[in-house]
Design a protein around this motif. Structure first.
Motif, short mmCIF file in Angstrom:
data_model
loop_
_atom_site.label_atom_id
_atom_site.label_comp_id
_atom_site.label_asym_id
_atom_site.label_seq_id
_atom_site.Cartn_x
_atom_site.Cartn_y
_atom_site.Cartn_z
N PHE A 20 -9.17 -91.68 9.38
CA PHE A 20 -9.59 -90.43 8.38
C PHE A 20 -9.86 -91.23 7.14
CE2 PHE A 20 -7.19 -88.38 11.77
CZ PHE A 20 -8.05 -87.47 12.23
N HIS A 21 -10.99 -90.63 6.38
CA HIS A 21 -10.94 -91.24 4.99
C HIS A 21 -11.66 -90.00 4.10
CE1 HIS A 21 -11.90 -93.68 1.43
NE2 HIS A 21 -11.23 -94.64 2.02
N THR A 22 -11.32 -89.83 2.90
CA THR A 22 -11.86 -88.99 1.92
C THR A 22 -12.41 -89.55 0.84
OG1 THR A 22 -9.94 -88.20 0.82
CG2 THR A 22 -10.50 -86.86 2.70
N ALA A 23 -13.30 -89.41 0.38
CA ALA A 23 -14.24 -90.23 -0.82
C ALA A 23 -13.90 -89.45 -2.11
CB ALA A 23 -15.56 -90.34 -0.48
N ARG A 24 -14.07 -90.35 -2.92
CA ARG A 24 -14.05 -89.82 -4.22
C ARG A 24 -15.55 -89.11 -4.78
NH1 ARG A 24 -11.91 -95.71 -5.72
NH2 ARG A 24 -9.67 -95.24 -5.80
N SER A 25 -15.40 -88.45 -5.88
CA SER A 25 -16.43 -87.75 -6.39
C SER A 25 -17.09 -88.50 -7.49
CB SER A 25 -16.07 -86.51 -7.20
OG SER A 25 -16.98 -86.06 -7.99
N THR A 26 -18.49 -88.35 -7.62
CA THR A 26 -19.03 -88.98 -8.75
C THR A 26 -18.97 -88.31 -10.13
OG1 THR A 26 -21.30 -88.03 -8.09
CG2 THR A 26 -20.71 -90.29 -7.70
N ALA A 27 -18.53 -87.13 -9.97
CA ALA A 27 -18.50 -85.99 -11.05
C ALA A 27 -17.31 -85.99 -11.68
CB ALA A 27 -18.91 -84.62 -10.34
N PHE A 28 -16.10 -85.52 -10.99
CA PHE A 28 -14.80 -85.36 -11.64
C PHE A 28 -13.84 -85.32 -10.55
CE2 PHE A 28 -16.60 -81.45 -10.35
CZ PHE A 28 -15.47 -80.80 -9.67
N PRO A 29 -12.37 -85.81 -11.23
CA PRO A 29 -11.30 -85.66 -10.39
C PRO A 29 -10.70 -84.55 -10.07
CG PRO A 29 -10.66 -86.48 -12.38
CD PRO A 29 -12.00 -86.19 -12.46
N GLN A 30 -9.84 -84.44 -9.03
CA GLN A 30 -8.95 -83.21 -8.45
C GLN A 30 -7.72 -83.59 -8.56
OE1 GLN A 30 -10.53 -79.69 -6.63
NE2 GLN A 30 -11.83 -80.92 -5.67
#
Lengths: 316, 128
Positions: free
Chosen positions: A260-270
Protein backbone atom coordinates in the motif's frame (compact mmCIF):
# COMPACT_ATOMS: atom_id res chain seq x y z
CA UNK A 1 27.38 8.93 -14.08
CA UNK A 2 25.98 11.51 -16.44
CA UNK A 3 24.82 14.70 -14.84
CA UNK A 4 21.33 15.54 -16.01
CA UNK A 5 21.16 18.66 -13.95
CA UNK A 6 20.29 21.53 -16.22
CA UNK A 7 22.31 24.66 -15.67
CA UNK A 8 20.69 27.27 -13.54
CA UNK A 9 19.01 30.04 -15.39
CA UNK A 10 19.89 33.49 -14.11
CA UNK A 11 17.55 34.76 -11.46
CA UNK A 12 15.75 31.47 -11.07
CA UNK A 13 15.81 28.83 -8.41
CA UNK A 14 17.79 25.87 -9.61
CA UNK A 15 15.77 22.90 -10.62
CA UNK A 16 17.57 20.68 -8.19
CA UNK A 17 17.22 23.21 -5.42
CA UNK A 18 13.49 23.35 -5.92
CA UNK A 19 13.27 19.60 -6.28
CA UNK A 20 15.10 18.94 -3.09
CA UNK A 21 12.70 21.23 -1.35
CA UNK A 22 9.65 19.44 -2.63
CA UNK A 23 9.66 16.66 -0.13
CA UNK A 24 6.44 16.08 1.64
CA UNK A 25 3.53 16.88 -0.55
CA UNK A 26 5.07 15.79 -3.81
CA UNK A 27 2.91 14.33 -6.34
CA UNK A 28 4.81 12.20 -8.69
CA UNK A 29 5.57 8.59 -8.09
CA UNK A 30 7.81 7.06 -10.68
CA UNK A 31 7.20 3.38 -11.05
CA UNK A 32 9.34 0.96 -12.91
CA UNK A 33 8.86 -2.71 -13.48
CA UNK A 34 12.02 -4.71 -13.29
CA UNK A 35 12.02 -8.00 -11.51
CA UNK A 36 12.53 -8.05 -7.78
CA UNK A 37 11.67 -5.59 -5.13
CA UNK A 38 9.86 -2.41 -5.95
CA UNK A 39 11.55 0.62 -4.58
CA UNK A 40 10.83 4.29 -4.46
CA UNK A 41 13.46 6.86 -5.08
CA UNK A 42 13.26 10.60 -4.88
CA UNK A 43 12.90 12.30 -8.19
CA UNK A 44 16.27 13.99 -7.79
CA UNK A 45 17.75 10.54 -7.75
CA UNK A 46 15.63 9.50 -10.69
CA UNK A 47 16.75 12.55 -12.57
CA UNK A 48 20.36 11.75 -11.79
CA UNK A 49 19.78 8.33 -13.33
CA UNK A 50 22.56 6.67 -11.37
CA UNK A 51 21.35 3.22 -12.26
CA UNK A 52 20.19 1.66 -15.50
CA UNK A 53 16.71 2.66 -16.52
CA UNK A 54 13.98 0.17 -15.73
CA UNK A 55 12.11 -1.34 -18.67
CA UNK A 56 8.76 0.05 -17.68
CA UNK A 57 7.92 3.08 -15.62
CA UNK A 58 4.86 5.11 -14.89
CA UNK A 59 4.10 8.05 -12.66
CA UNK A 60 1.53 8.68 -10.01
CA UNK A 61 0.50 12.21 -9.21
CA UNK A 62 -2.28 13.22 -6.86
CA UNK A 63 -4.30 15.92 -5.18
CA UNK A 64 -3.42 18.84 -7.40
CA UNK A 65 -6.44 20.79 -6.03
CA UNK A 66 -6.28 23.30 -8.85
CA UNK A 67 -8.21 26.36 -7.70
CA UNK A 68 -7.03 26.12 -4.10
CA UNK A 69 -5.71 29.53 -3.06
CA UNK A 70 -5.85 29.53 0.72
CA UNK A 71 -2.90 30.38 2.99
CA UNK A 72 -1.49 26.83 2.94
CA UNK A 73 -0.67 27.41 -0.76
CA UNK A 74 -1.99 30.49 -2.55
CA UNK A 75 -0.93 29.06 -5.91
CA UNK A 76 -1.80 25.40 -6.27
CA UNK A 77 -1.75 25.83 -10.03
CA UNK A 78 1.84 27.01 -9.83
CA UNK A 79 3.01 24.04 -7.80
CA UNK A 80 1.31 21.67 -10.23
CA UNK A 81 3.16 23.43 -12.99
CA UNK A 82 6.40 22.88 -11.10
CA UNK A 83 5.63 19.21 -10.66
CA UNK A 84 4.99 18.85 -14.38
CA UNK A 85 8.26 20.59 -15.13
CA UNK A 86 10.01 17.97 -12.97
CA UNK A 87 8.29 15.18 -14.80
CA UNK A 88 9.44 16.57 -18.11
CA UNK A 89 13.01 16.46 -16.89
CA UNK A 90 12.98 12.72 -16.29
CA UNK A 91 15.67 11.10 -18.42
CA UNK A 92 13.53 8.01 -18.90
CA UNK A 93 10.11 8.93 -20.18
CA UNK A 94 7.37 7.19 -18.18
CA UNK A 95 4.78 5.28 -20.20
CA UNK A 96 1.89 7.18 -18.65
CA UNK A 97 0.63 9.07 -15.61
CA UNK A 98 -1.99 8.03 -13.11
CA UNK A 99 -3.71 10.87 -11.29
CA UNK A 100 -5.34 9.63 -8.10
CA UNK A 101 -7.91 12.36 -7.75
CA UNK A 102 -8.70 15.83 -6.46
CA UNK A 103 -7.60 17.23 -9.77
CA UNK A 104 -9.63 20.34 -8.96
CA UNK A 105 -10.53 21.95 -5.68
CA UNK A 106 -14.19 22.79 -6.36
CA UNK A 107 -14.96 21.00 -9.66
CA UNK A 108 -15.20 24.27 -11.55
CA UNK A 109 -14.78 24.15 -15.31
CA UNK A 110 -11.99 26.66 -15.10
CA UNK A 111 -10.12 24.50 -12.59
CA UNK A 112 -10.41 21.39 -14.73
CA UNK A 113 -9.40 23.40 -17.80
CA UNK A 114 -6.30 24.75 -16.06
CA UNK A 115 -5.33 21.33 -14.74
CA UNK A 116 -5.81 19.71 -18.14
CA UNK A 117 -3.75 22.34 -19.87
CA UNK A 118 -0.81 21.89 -17.51
CA UNK A 119 -0.99 18.11 -17.35
CA UNK A 120 -1.10 17.95 -21.14
CA UNK A 121 2.34 19.55 -21.17
CA UNK A 122 3.77 16.27 -19.88
CA UNK A 123 3.07 14.82 -23.33
CA UNK A 124 2.10 11.56 -21.63
CA UNK A 125 -1.13 9.57 -21.59
CA UNK A 126 -3.11 10.26 -18.42
CA UNK A 127 -5.41 8.04 -16.40
CA UNK A 128 -7.65 9.49 -13.70
CA UNK A 129 -9.86 8.51 -10.83
CA UNK A 130 -11.94 11.19 -9.10
CA UNK A 131 -11.46 12.58 -5.64
CA UNK A 132 -14.37 14.01 -3.68
CA UNK A 133 -13.32 17.49 -4.82
CA UNK A 134 -13.90 16.48 -8.44
CA UNK A 135 -17.60 15.69 -7.96
CA UNK A 136 -18.85 19.01 -6.59
CA UNK A 137 -20.67 20.23 -9.68
CA UNK A 138 -24.45 20.57 -9.45
CA UNK A 139 -24.89 17.21 -11.16
CA UNK A 140 -22.49 15.60 -8.71
CA UNK A 141 -19.87 14.16 -11.00
CA UNK A 142 -21.32 14.75 -14.47
CA UNK A 143 -18.58 17.22 -15.22
CA UNK A 144 -15.85 14.77 -14.20
CA UNK A 145 -17.35 11.93 -16.22
CA UNK A 146 -17.75 14.11 -19.30
CA UNK A 147 -14.06 15.00 -19.14
CA UNK A 148 -12.38 11.88 -17.83
CA UNK A 149 -14.92 9.11 -17.85
CA UNK A 150 -14.69 7.91 -21.44
CA UNK A 151 -14.68 4.13 -21.47
CA UNK A 152 -15.28 3.88 -17.73
CA UNK A 153 -18.20 2.34 -15.90
CA UNK A 154 -20.46 3.56 -13.13
CA UNK A 155 -18.97 6.56 -11.37
CA UNK A 156 -15.76 6.23 -13.40
CA UNK A 157 -14.08 2.90 -12.65
CA UNK A 158 -12.18 0.90 -15.26
CA UNK A 159 -9.21 -1.33 -15.87
CA UNK A 160 -6.50 -1.68 -18.49
CA UNK A 161 -3.41 -3.72 -19.18
CA UNK A 162 0.11 -2.52 -19.89
CA UNK A 163 3.27 -4.58 -20.17
CA UNK A 164 1.62 -7.59 -18.56
CA UNK A 165 0.42 -5.57 -15.57
CA UNK A 166 -3.29 -5.25 -14.85
CA UNK A 167 -4.26 -1.73 -13.72
CA UNK A 168 -7.57 -1.10 -11.95
CA UNK A 169 -8.93 2.40 -11.27
CA UNK A 170 -11.60 2.44 -8.55
CA UNK A 171 -13.93 5.19 -7.33
CA UNK A 172 -14.48 5.38 -3.57
CA UNK A 173 -15.75 8.95 -3.21
CA UNK A 174 -19.38 8.53 -4.27
CA UNK A 175 -22.47 7.97 -2.13
CA UNK A 176 -20.59 8.26 1.15
CA UNK A 177 -22.62 7.23 4.18
CA UNK A 178 -23.03 9.31 7.32
CA UNK A 179 -20.45 8.33 9.89
CA UNK A 180 -18.65 6.19 7.33
CA UNK A 181 -15.46 6.17 5.30
CA UNK A 182 -14.73 5.92 1.59
CA UNK A 183 -17.24 3.76 -0.23
CA UNK A 184 -17.00 1.55 -3.32
CA UNK A 185 -20.45 -0.02 -3.35
CA UNK A 186 -21.72 -3.41 -4.41
CA UNK A 187 -21.91 -2.66 -8.15
CA UNK A 188 -18.26 -1.72 -8.36
CA UNK A 189 -17.13 -4.63 -6.21
CA UNK A 190 -19.13 -7.06 -8.34
CA UNK A 191 -17.55 -5.57 -11.45
CA UNK A 192 -14.11 -5.96 -9.89
CA UNK A 193 -14.68 -9.65 -9.28
CA UNK A 194 -15.67 -10.17 -12.89
CA UNK A 195 -12.82 -7.97 -14.11
CA UNK A 196 -10.08 -10.09 -12.56
CA UNK A 197 -11.82 -13.45 -12.90
CA UNK A 198 -9.94 -14.46 -16.03
CA UNK A 199 -6.50 -13.29 -14.93
CA UNK A 200 -3.70 -15.66 -14.00
CA UNK A 201 -2.71 -15.30 -10.36
CA UNK A 202 0.81 -14.46 -11.48
CA UNK A 203 -0.40 -11.24 -13.15
CA UNK A 204 0.90 -8.20 -11.27
CA UNK A 205 -2.02 -6.00 -10.27
CA UNK A 206 -1.94 -2.29 -9.57
CA UNK A 207 -5.08 -0.83 -7.96
CA UNK A 208 -5.53 2.90 -7.63
CA UNK A 209 -8.24 5.00 -6.00
CA UNK A 210 -8.43 8.35 -4.27
CA UNK A 211 -9.13 7.57 -0.63
CA UNK A 212 -6.85 4.92 0.89
CA UNK A 213 -8.36 1.49 0.37
CA UNK A 214 -7.06 0.38 3.71
CA UNK A 215 -7.78 1.97 7.06
CA UNK A 216 -5.16 4.62 7.70
CA UNK A 217 -7.02 6.70 10.32
CA UNK A 218 -10.79 6.25 10.60
CA UNK A 219 -11.16 9.17 13.01
CA UNK A 220 -10.40 11.43 10.05
CA UNK A 221 -12.23 9.31 7.52
CA UNK A 222 -8.99 8.02 6.04
CA UNK A 223 -10.06 4.60 4.89
CA UNK A 224 -12.62 2.76 2.76
CA UNK A 225 -15.37 0.88 4.53
CA UNK A 226 -15.70 -1.85 1.93
CA UNK A 227 -12.03 -1.80 0.92
CA UNK A 228 -11.48 -5.19 2.55
CA UNK A 229 -13.58 -6.77 -0.19
CA UNK A 230 -11.15 -5.48 -2.79
CA UNK A 231 -8.29 -7.09 -0.95
CA UNK A 232 -10.23 -10.33 -0.58
CA UNK A 233 -10.92 -10.34 -4.32
CA UNK A 234 -7.23 -9.82 -5.08
CA UNK A 235 -5.92 -12.21 -2.44
CA UNK A 236 -4.90 -14.89 -4.92
CA UNK A 237 -2.59 -12.57 -6.85
CA UNK A 238 1.10 -12.77 -6.12
CA UNK A 239 1.76 -9.08 -6.52
CA UNK A 240 -0.75 -6.36 -5.69
CA UNK A 241 0.16 -2.70 -5.39
CA UNK A 242 -2.38 -0.21 -4.05
CA UNK A 243 -1.87 3.47 -4.87
CA UNK A 244 -3.95 6.15 -3.18
CA UNK A 245 -3.99 9.89 -2.55
CA UNK A 246 -6.34 11.99 -0.40
CA UNK A 247 -4.17 12.28 2.70
CA UNK A 248 -1.38 14.38 1.11
CA UNK A 249 1.49 12.48 2.63
CA UNK A 250 3.34 9.26 2.14
CA UNK A 251 2.18 6.37 4.25
CA UNK A 252 2.94 2.84 3.25
CA UNK A 253 2.72 -0.66 4.50
CA UNK A 254 3.07 -4.17 3.21
CA UNK A 255 0.64 -6.91 4.10
CA UNK A 256 1.27 -10.30 2.57
CA UNK A 257 1.46 -9.81 -1.18
CA UNK A 258 -0.08 -6.37 -1.04
CA UNK A 259 1.92 -3.15 -0.94
CA UNK A 260 0.00 0.00 0.00
CA UNK A 261 1.23 3.45 -0.79
CA UNK A 262 -0.30 6.92 -0.51
CA UNK A 263 1.08 9.80 -2.56
CA UNK A 264 1.88 13.34 -1.67
CA UNK A 265 -0.12 16.25 -3.00
CA UNK A 266 1.16 18.89 -5.38
CA UNK A 267 -0.92 21.50 -3.58
CA UNK A 268 -0.58 21.43 0.20
CA UNK A 269 0.39 19.07 2.99
CA UNK A 270 -1.93 17.65 5.63
CA UNK A 271 -0.99 16.74 9.18
CA UNK A 272 0.08 13.24 10.08
CA UNK A 273 -2.79 11.19 11.51
CA UNK A 274 -3.78 12.36 14.97
CA UNK A 275 -1.17 15.11 15.19
CA UNK A 276 -3.69 17.95 14.78
CA UNK A 277 -7.31 18.59 15.78
CA UNK A 278 -8.40 17.71 12.26
CA UNK A 279 -7.17 16.99 8.76
CA UNK A 280 -7.04 19.86 6.29
CA UNK A 281 -4.52 22.15 4.62
CA UNK A 282 -1.49 22.55 6.84
CA UNK A 283 0.17 25.92 6.70
CA UNK A 284 3.91 25.76 7.03
CA UNK A 285 6.17 28.76 7.74
CA UNK A 286 6.80 31.09 4.84
CA UNK A 287 9.54 29.86 2.56
CA UNK A 288 9.02 26.25 3.58
CA UNK A 289 6.07 25.38 1.38
CA UNK A 290 8.21 23.69 -1.21
CA UNK A 291 9.89 21.89 1.61
CA UNK A 292 6.60 20.13 2.17
CA UNK A 293 5.76 19.64 -1.47
CA UNK A 294 7.68 17.05 -3.36
CA UNK A 295 7.89 14.40 -5.96
CA UNK A 296 8.68 10.83 -5.19
CA UNK A 297 9.49 8.09 -7.59
CA UNK A 298 8.86 4.46 -6.93
CA UNK A 299 10.12 1.40 -8.72
CA UNK A 300 7.84 -1.55 -8.90
CA UNK A 301 9.56 -4.80 -9.65
CA UNK A 302 8.06 -8.02 -10.83
CA UNK A 303 9.13 -11.24 -9.23
CA UNK A 304 8.27 -14.00 -6.87
CA UNK A 305 9.18 -12.01 -3.78
CA UNK A 306 6.43 -10.26 -1.85
CA UNK A 307 6.09 -6.67 -2.85
CA UNK A 308 7.69 -3.99 -0.80
CA UNK A 309 7.90 -0.30 -1.40
CA UNK A 310 10.77 1.76 -0.20
CA UNK A 311 10.29 5.46 -0.29
CA UNK A 312 13.18 7.85 -0.23
CA UNK A 313 12.57 11.54 0.35
CA UNK A 314 14.11 13.80 -2.23
CA UNK A 315 16.44 15.33 0.28
CA UNK A 316 17.34 11.97 1.81
CA UNK B 1 -24.95 38.47 4.04
CA UNK B 2 -25.66 36.01 1.22
CA UNK B 3 -29.22 35.05 0.61
CA UNK B 4 -30.00 31.77 2.34
CA UNK B 5 -30.29 28.93 -0.07
CA UNK B 6 -33.51 27.02 -0.57
CA UNK B 7 -33.90 23.84 1.34
CA UNK B 8 -34.85 20.36 0.17
CA UNK B 9 -33.68 19.08 -3.18
CA UNK B 10 -36.97 17.74 -4.53
CA UNK B 11 -39.29 20.52 -5.65
CA UNK B 12 -42.48 18.52 -5.14
CA UNK B 13 -41.36 17.44 -1.70
CA UNK B 14 -40.41 21.01 -0.97
CA UNK B 15 -43.88 22.29 -1.70
CA UNK B 16 -45.59 19.58 0.29
CA UNK B 17 -43.19 20.09 3.15
CA UNK B 18 -43.72 23.83 3.02
CA UNK B 19 -47.48 23.43 3.18
CA UNK B 20 -47.20 20.93 5.99
CA UNK B 21 -44.90 23.29 7.84
CA UNK B 22 -47.32 26.17 7.37
CA UNK B 23 -50.20 24.13 8.73
CA UNK B 24 -48.12 22.98 11.63
CA UNK B 25 -46.89 26.47 12.32
CA UNK B 26 -50.47 27.78 12.37
CA UNK B 27 -51.52 24.94 14.63
CA UNK B 28 -48.68 25.66 16.99
CA UNK B 29 -49.41 29.36 16.93
CA UNK B 30 -53.03 28.69 17.87
CA UNK B 31 -52.07 26.68 20.92
CA UNK B 32 -51.31 28.31 24.23
CA UNK B 33 -47.57 28.41 24.69
CA UNK B 34 -46.32 25.99 27.30
CA UNK B 35 -42.74 26.07 26.11
CA UNK B 36 -39.96 27.15 28.38
CA UNK B 37 -38.21 30.38 27.53
CA UNK B 38 -35.28 28.81 25.74
CA UNK B 39 -37.50 26.69 23.56
CA UNK B 40 -39.91 29.51 22.86
CA UNK B 41 -37.13 31.61 21.41
CA UNK B 42 -36.81 31.38 17.66
CA UNK B 43 -33.77 33.64 17.42
CA UNK B 44 -31.54 32.54 14.55
CA UNK B 45 -28.82 30.10 15.54
CA UNK B 46 -25.43 29.45 13.96
CA UNK B 47 -23.66 26.11 13.68
CA UNK B 48 -19.96 26.61 12.97
CA UNK B 49 -17.99 24.20 10.84
CA UNK B 50 -14.41 24.32 12.10
CA UNK B 51 -11.69 21.70 12.07
CA UNK B 52 -13.97 19.21 10.32
CA UNK B 53 -16.47 19.41 13.17
CA UNK B 54 -20.01 20.77 13.46
CA UNK B 55 -20.34 22.93 16.56
CA UNK B 56 -22.44 22.44 18.48
CA UNK B 57 -22.69 18.85 17.33
CA UNK B 58 -26.20 18.59 18.75
CA UNK B 59 -28.37 21.68 18.66
CA UNK B 60 -31.85 21.92 20.21
CA UNK B 61 -34.19 24.61 18.91
CA UNK B 62 -37.82 25.65 19.00
CA UNK B 63 -39.98 25.21 15.88
CA UNK B 64 -39.58 28.11 13.51
CA UNK B 65 -35.88 28.62 14.23
CA UNK B 66 -33.55 29.58 11.40
CA UNK B 67 -30.34 27.60 11.66
CA UNK B 68 -27.32 28.73 9.64
CA UNK B 69 -24.18 26.69 9.08
CA UNK B 70 -21.00 28.67 8.37
CA UNK B 71 -17.91 26.91 7.01
CA UNK B 72 -14.78 28.21 8.71
CA UNK B 73 -12.44 25.60 7.19
CA UNK B 74 -10.13 26.05 4.22
CA UNK B 75 -11.74 22.94 2.76
CA UNK B 76 -15.27 22.77 1.35
CA UNK B 77 -17.96 20.93 3.26
CA UNK B 78 -21.63 20.13 2.78
CA UNK B 79 -24.60 19.82 5.11
CA UNK B 80 -26.82 16.90 4.15
CA UNK B 81 -29.77 15.55 6.13
CA UNK B 82 -29.74 11.79 6.44
CA UNK B 83 -33.48 11.77 5.69
CA UNK B 84 -32.77 13.95 2.61
CA UNK B 85 -34.91 16.75 4.06
CA UNK B 86 -32.21 19.28 3.25
CA UNK B 87 -28.95 19.32 1.33
CA UNK B 88 -26.62 22.27 0.92
CA UNK B 89 -24.55 23.01 -2.10
CA UNK B 90 -20.81 22.81 -1.60
CA UNK B 91 -19.84 25.37 1.04
CA UNK B 92 -16.44 26.87 0.44
CA UNK B 93 -14.70 28.91 3.13
CA UNK B 94 -17.15 31.33 4.84
CA UNK B 95 -20.10 30.12 2.77
CA UNK B 96 -23.40 29.72 4.61
CA UNK B 97 -26.42 27.47 4.43
CA UNK B 98 -29.70 28.15 6.24
CA UNK B 99 -32.63 25.94 7.09
CA UNK B 100 -35.74 27.04 8.96
CA UNK B 101 -36.91 24.15 11.11
CA UNK B 102 -40.66 23.98 11.64
CA UNK B 103 -41.49 20.36 12.25
CA UNK B 104 -40.48 18.87 15.60
CA UNK B 105 -38.12 15.94 15.41
CA UNK B 106 -34.50 14.90 15.22
CA UNK B 107 -32.61 15.85 12.08
CA UNK B 108 -29.38 13.90 11.75
CA UNK B 109 -27.06 15.31 9.13
CA UNK B 110 -23.49 14.90 7.86
CA UNK B 111 -20.93 16.25 5.41
CA UNK B 112 -21.21 14.22 2.22
CA UNK B 113 -17.54 14.91 1.43
CA UNK B 114 -16.23 13.96 4.86
CA UNK B 115 -18.89 11.61 6.21
CA UNK B 116 -17.18 11.18 9.55
CA UNK B 117 -18.50 14.70 10.22
CA UNK B 118 -21.97 14.30 11.72
CA UNK B 119 -24.40 16.43 13.69
CA UNK B 120 -28.02 16.59 14.84
CA UNK B 121 -30.60 19.35 15.07
CA UNK B 122 -33.37 18.58 17.54
CA UNK B 123 -36.57 20.56 17.03
CA UNK B 124 -38.61 20.46 20.19
CA UNK B 125 -42.30 19.72 20.04
CA UNK B 126 -44.87 21.81 21.98
CA UNK B 127 -45.18 19.20 24.71
CA UNK B 128 -41.47 18.30 24.99
Amino acid sequence: MPDHESPDEPGRTSRRGALECMIWAGTGLLWSLEGGLPSAVGLTRALAADKPAAPFTFLQISDSHVGFNKPANPDALGTLREAVARIRQLPEKPAFIIHTGDISHLSKDREFDDADQILRETGLPLFFVPGEHDLLDDERGRSYLDRYGKGSRGAGWYSFDRQGVHFIGLVNVVDLKAGGLGNLGADQLDWLERDVAGLASSTPVVVFAHIPLWTVYPEWGWGTQDGARVLATLKRFGSVTVLNGHIHQIIQKVEGNVAFHTARSTAFPQPAPGTAPSPGPMKVPAGELRGVLGITSVSLVRGSEPLAIIDTPLAG
Amino acid sequence: MPTPRALPCHPAGRIIAAIALQILALTLAAQPSTAAADRASTDPVVIRIDNFTFGPQTLTVAPGTRVTWINGDDIPHTVVAQNKFFRSKTLDTDDRFTVTFQVPGKYAYFCSLHPHMTGTVVVKGPTD
